[in-house]
Design a protein around this motif. Structure first.
Motif, PDB file in Angstrom:
ATOM      1  N   UNK A 193       0.567  17.467   1.266  1.00 54.09           N
ATOM      2  CA  UNK A 193      -0.653  16.822   0.775  1.00 54.09           C
ATOM      3  C   UNK A 193      -0.599  15.306   0.856  1.00 54.09           C
ATOM      4  N   UNK A 194       0.556  14.745   1.200  1.00 50.44           N
ATOM      5  CA  UNK A 194       0.700  13.290   1.234  1.00 50.44           C
ATOM      6  C   UNK A 194       1.720  12.917   2.297  1.00 50.44           C
ATOM      7  N   UNK A 195       1.812  11.633   2.580  1.00 50.48           N
ATOM      8  CA  UNK A 195       2.789  11.120   3.529  1.00 50.48           C
ATOM      9  C   UNK A 195       4.084  10.793   2.790  1.00 50.48           C
ATOM     10  N   UNK A 196       5.212  11.187   3.370  1.00 50.26           N
ATOM     11  CA  UNK A 196       6.503  10.954   2.738  1.00 50.26           C
ATOM     12  C   UNK A 196       6.718   9.471   2.464  1.00 50.26           C
ATOM     13  N   UNK A 197       7.354   9.197   1.322  1.00 48.51           N
ATOM     14  CA  UNK A 197       7.629   7.823   0.948  1.00 48.51           C
ATOM     15  C   UNK A 197       7.716   7.691  -0.558  1.00 48.51           C
ATOM     16  N   UNK A 198       7.859   6.447  -1.001  1.00 46.54           N
ATOM     17  CA  UNK A 198       8.028   6.184  -2.421  1.00 46.54           C
ATOM     18  C   UNK A 198       6.832   6.645  -3.229  1.00 46.54           C
ATOM     19  N   UNK A 199       5.616   6.407  -2.692  1.00 47.14           N
ATOM     20  CA  UNK A 199       4.411   6.765  -3.446  1.00 47.14           C
ATOM     21  C   UNK A 199       4.337   8.269  -3.683  1.00 47.14           C
ATOM     22  N   UNK A 200       4.559   9.066  -2.627  1.00 44.99           N
ATOM     23  CA  UNK A 200       4.501  10.523  -2.756  1.00 44.99           C
ATOM     24  C   UNK A 200       5.580  11.017  -3.719  1.00 44.99           C
ATOM     25  N   UNK A 201       6.754  10.401  -3.677  1.00 47.18           N
ATOM     26  CA  UNK A 201       7.832  10.814  -4.577  1.00 47.18           C
ATOM     27  C   UNK A 201       7.479  10.520  -6.029  1.00 47.18           C
ATOM     28  N   UNK A 202       6.911   9.331  -6.277  1.00 46.18           N
ATOM     29  CA  UNK A 202       6.525   8.964  -7.645  1.00 46.18           C
ATOM     30  C   UNK A 202       5.435   9.887  -8.181  1.00 46.18           C
TER      31      UNK A 202
END
Length: 427
Positions: A193-202
């Motif tokens: 549902x999102x692009x991998x990275x800090x934002x998706x992890x948070x």
């Protein structure tokens, strides 16, 4: 048909890359002449005073979803046509991801009949590349072309089996038909549902790496090079994929690439507090990816801007972010959203209309997309500076799932003409 003279216009010519003050003459539904200075005196002509506003070729939108057959409550040909002309779109190339899919001559004939009866704008139907968009067996490409299919695509259902795709591309080459692909590696991107990275992890969102787009594109380009087929990438959204596209073009492959308005003007941070109207496919990318795509568009590496209009009802969007349906409506917001790039000085108007009109017309073989003599009289008149705050409830589309709700935008369509006839506003 009466002659029409547009006077006091700011002519946007994407073919020449120019913006000039002048006039344009329509005769029998086609562009007869353009010029600067005083307009010609033409008997029985209807005069349109543009009052210094922009006159440009009508937008040709590749990848619009109209939900007939199967989900007419989301979008019909009547509502989509009304929304399109209100947004300056004179031709819609519609996707086959309906219920059922547009994968047989009978379904395609139904679609063409409904579009002819109900839509104010030109409609070019695309057909599925494989039966049921299941990626197992290709459709009757030649029969569908004979009925009127403009291109073949399984949309976001990636053909995972390379053998099936190879056969389909080889057959498409023999028929000189256009294939449109969605460059994603299907295993990597499934259920995300999102692009991998800090934002998706948070945010705790299931995510996909941008490498999925590169892998999917590299595979498709290898098969296109092998078969020599005509191929269009529906959406390129990451900087990782751009070198492969550049190599394919330099090597002489017959390939073009598009990008959606949402990936040009939004990034992953716009999702904010799980706002599902911002859930699109592929997911919104980082700001660095967005800037890379804008630069690729300015440089001509990416050819086409599309709305990727995807109506979804409230029930499918008012869900947790990971479970909500992907997609956003964009027929009426395409122009004001893309004008964000003009007002930020990222792209000029001729460049934008090259991607909105000229290049799509060339890819689909249409007699439109520029202001050259003899072109179809498909035109839009718009004020690029008109400010407004978007209220999604005022949209003509049946579904209101726009990420631009409440946003400050600029740009208003003042008139839309198709084959010389005014379609918006009708009064």
């Amino acid at each position: 048909m009466k002659n029409t003279v547009f006077m006091n216009a700011r002519l946007i010519d994407p073919e020449k890359g120019e913006t000039n003050k002048g006039w344009l003459l329509l005769r029998n539904g086609k562009i007869a002449d353009t010029g600067t200075g005083n307009p010609p005196t033409v008997d029985t002509a209807h005069l349109v005073n543009c009052e210094g506003h922009c006159l440009a070729p009508g937008i040709i939108d590749i990848g619009v979803k109209v939900c007939e057959p199967g989900e007419r409550h989301k979008e019909s040909y009547q509502s989509a046509g009304l929304a399109a002309v209100a947004g300056g779109i004179t031709t819609m190339a519609i996707r086959p991801d309906t219920l059922p899919a547009i994968d047989t001559p009978e379904t395609l004939e139904f679609v063409m009949r409904r579009a002819s009866e109900a839509s104010l704008t030109n409609v070019l139907p695309m057909a599925a590349l494989t039966k049921g968009r299941e990626g197992k067996e290709m459709t009757e490409v030649k029969l569908l072309m004979d009925v009127g299919a403009s291109a073949f695509t399984d949309c976001d259902h990636v053909v995972a089996n390379p053998r099936v795709l190879l056969r389909a591309l080889a057959y498409a080459k023999s028929c000189e038909s256009l294939v449109i692909g969605h460059p994603q590696e299907s295993v990597f991107s499934s259920g995300t549902a999102a692009t991998s990275g800090k934002f998706a992890s948070l945010k705790g969102l299931p995510s996909v790496s941008t490498i999925a787009e590169r892998i999917g594109l590299e595979r498709d380009l290898a098969l296109v090079e092998h078969t020599g087929a005509k191929y269009h990438v529906d959406q390129l959204t990451t900087h990782n994929a751009l070198p492969a596209l550049r190599r394919a073009k330099e090597n002489g492959s017959d390939i073009t690439a598009g990008v959606s308005i949402h990936h040009l003007t939004l990034n992953e941070l716009d999702v904010a507090d799980y706002r599902t109207f911002f859930k699109v496919k592929p997911p919104l990318r980082s700001e660095s990816d967005r800037i890379a795509v804008v630069n690729a568009l300015r440089d001509g590496l990416i050819d086409i801007i599309s709305s990727m209009h995807t109506p979804q009802d409230e029930e499918s969007k008012r869900l947790p972010f990971a479970e909500a349906a992907s997609g956003a409506v964009a027929l009426e917001t395409l122009l004001p959203a893309v004008l964000r790039l003009y007002h930020s000085s990222a792209l000029d108007l001729p460049c934008l209309f090259k991607a909105l009109s000229h290049n799509p017309a060339n890819r689909l073989g249409l007699n439109a997309g520029c202001l050259r003599r003899g072109m179809d009289g498909d035109l839009i008149l718009f004020d690029p500076d008109y400010p407004f705050i978007l209220d999604r409830q005022t949209l003509i589309s049946k579904c209101k799932n726009t990420p631009f709700d409440g946003e400050k935008l600029q740009g208003k369509v003042l008139g839309t003409w198709i084959a010389g006839k005014r379609k918006f506003p009708l009064n």
